[in-house]
Design an enzyme around this catalytic site. Structure first.
Site: not given
Length: 522
Positions: A256, A146-147, A276-277, A274, A225-226
């Site tokens: 992290e 999707r991304i 990205g969302a 982190h 960015c995964a």
């Protein structure tokens, strides 16, 4: 039901859960095991680690919802063994992650962080920080889901050439995107910018290592960015020192936060925590989506976006949802008519179902077969696992043979005593019907309590059964009969308003006209 939310969740999601009548609790981390003791659902983001030990504290847990795509923080195997569904929201943060990737790409190409730092320090560096245009450059995308697909669309709009490596994506999908699928080595060797959009797993752990970097073009730009752990960070640090990699943009790290990571010392590295969302829109979307999925599942609907069960999205559910219900009922019917445990099961699909993934239907059938025979809970998650553990052999056949019905599900079961077959269809695409038991054509609704007999095709059968039921005050709601030939044998399916005891079934079987009688509850 009690729903535990252990990580921050947008208020829209909380409101949906409460509006559905669920009790929502948000415990602190140290209170989580106690809160799960009587919980039906758990919703997490990326912070909570759902381990096998934590699940031991949740004996009534039915579903874990991940508000986001990745489930690295959930022991999916442990959840599956316990029959706990794991679901995520894979599309909810697609735009947010895609736009962050594009922002990273532009920032690397124009060296924006370095320029900003220089200006803030009092310099005016119009020379010495030469940027790079994206137009005409080649972008290599590792992972065209999707991304990755959304990144491809935007990169094409920038005038970039786009290639991708993804061994699982259909070629037609890439063709529609105007993206060329290439081997990984070719992508590494020919791309000016490489962006990662693959999940972390055994196949992708440290996929970008020293050997992979050595195959890249000089001065390549690298974006992740995964998921952390896909890049060998020590190898990347070496490549940044040598200039092989001109710049890297990382939203994720193997550990992290990346305290002490050598990557943080490079000015040509963009590092974000982190996020990205992390947009208002994405947070609201994933919260609403996971809440809707949890509410629907707890209401008894087939799962959507399941990680450890056949996935059913909303569009597919509209088509096969009624067949999922029909399949489960046929499984329950088959096992209650059988003379012993079913050792082999053949499921044959005919009609429009063959245009779709039938695994959710097969899983529902297994659930129907197993839940009547076991005391342990059986659901859409653990039904295939339990079937395998019990040695139940399952064959699935997709048939194009023309039958009397446009769509038909047939179950053929084998026991030590013999064989048994049932078949069902949908009338008007939504009304389930039993249309065959063995070789006898019938027409019955697979619901409520059914009295099913095998008998001689002679006068007096219906009178005998009706008299026994009337004597016990049991009302007949509906009746259907199928026979092999006049004067041969027939099957009678009688829908009754209340169940009858085994003694009543034996009384019905006492007539020489009746060969066998079974009570079926669906």
């Amino acid at each position: 039901m009690k729903v535990v939310v252990s990580d921050p969740l947008s208020s829209e999601g909380i409101a949906l859960l409460q509006a559905a009548g669920h009790q929502v609790v948000t415990p602190a981390a140290e209170e989580l095991p106690q809160a799960l003791a009587d919980a039906a659902a758990l919703i997490v983001r990326s912070a909570t680690r759902v381990t096998a030990k934590l699940l031991e504290a949740a004996p009534h847990l039915r579903v874990i919802g991940r508000a986001g795509a990745g489930v690295d923080n959930i022991d999916v195997a442990a959840a599956t063994r316990r029959g706990i569904l794991v679901m995520n929201t894979p599309g909810g943060n697609t735009v947010a992650a895609c736009e962050l990737t594009m922002a990273m790409m532009l920032a690397l190409a124009r060296r924006l962080p370095q320029l900003s730092a220089q200006v803030k320090a009092g310099a005016w560096p119009k020379k010495g920080f030469l940027g790079m245009e994206l137009q005409g450059k080649r972008l290599g995308i590792i992972g065209l889901g999707r991304i990755g697909s959304e990144v491809a669309r935007r990169a094409l709009a920038f005038g970039m050439g786009v290639v991708a490596y993804d061994p699982y994506v259909p070629k037609d999908h890439a063709r529609r995107l105007e993206v060329k699928l290439v081997p990984l080595d070719e992508l590494l060797a020919t791309s000016d910018v490489i962006t990662l959009h693959a999940p972390h797993g055994p196949d992708t752990a440290r996929l970008i290592d020293a050997a992979a970097i050595a195959k890249m073009k000089p001065c390549v730009l690298l974006i992740n960015c995964a998921r952390g752990g896909i890049i060998d960070e020590a190898a990347l640090a070496d490549a940044l020192r040598s200039g092989k990699v001109a710049g890297a943009a990382l939203d994720v790290f193997e550990h992290e936060p990346p305290t002490g990571s050598p990557l943080l010392a490079f000015e040509q590295v963009i590092a974000t925590p982190h996020v990205g969302a992390t947009t208002r829109e994405a947070q609201a979307t994933v919260a609403t989506q996971i809440a809707e999925q949890i509410v629907a599942f707890l209401r008894g609907e087939p799962p959507r976006n399941a990680v450890n069960a056949p996935a059913v999205d909303a569009e597919l559910l509209q088509v096969i949802g009624p067949y999922i219900d029909l399949g489960e009922r046929l499984g329950m019917l088959l096992v209650q008519l059988a003379d012993g445990p079913i050792e082999r099961l053949t499921v044959t699909y005919r009609g429009e179902m063959n245009d779709h993934d039938v695994r959710p239907i097969t899983t529902a059938i297994l659930k129907g077969v197993l839940q009547r025979a076991l005391t342990t809970p059986v659901n859409y998650v653990n039904a295939p696992v339990i079937a395998a553990e019990r040695g139940l052999k399952v064959d699935v056949v997709r048939s194009s043979a023309i039958e009397d019905f446009a769509n038909l599900i047939t179950l053929d079961g084998v026991t030590r005593q013999g064989r048994l077959s049932v078949a069902g269809t949908l009338f008007s695409r939504h009304t389930p019907r039993i249309v065959r038991i063995d070789d006898y054509r019938v027409d019955a609704a697979p619901a409520g309590h059914l009295l099913v007999t095998r008998n001689h095709d002679q006068p007096g059968v219906i009178a005998h059964v009706s008299a026994v039921l009337a004597e016990r005050g049991v009302n007949i709601a509906d009746m259907t009969c199928g026979r092999d030939r006049p004067g041969g044998t027939s099957t009678l399916v009688i829908s009754i308003d209340s169940p009858v005891s085994p003694q009543v079934v034996r009384q019905i079987e006492a007539s020489p006209l009746i060969l066998r009688a079974r009570l079926v509850s669906l």
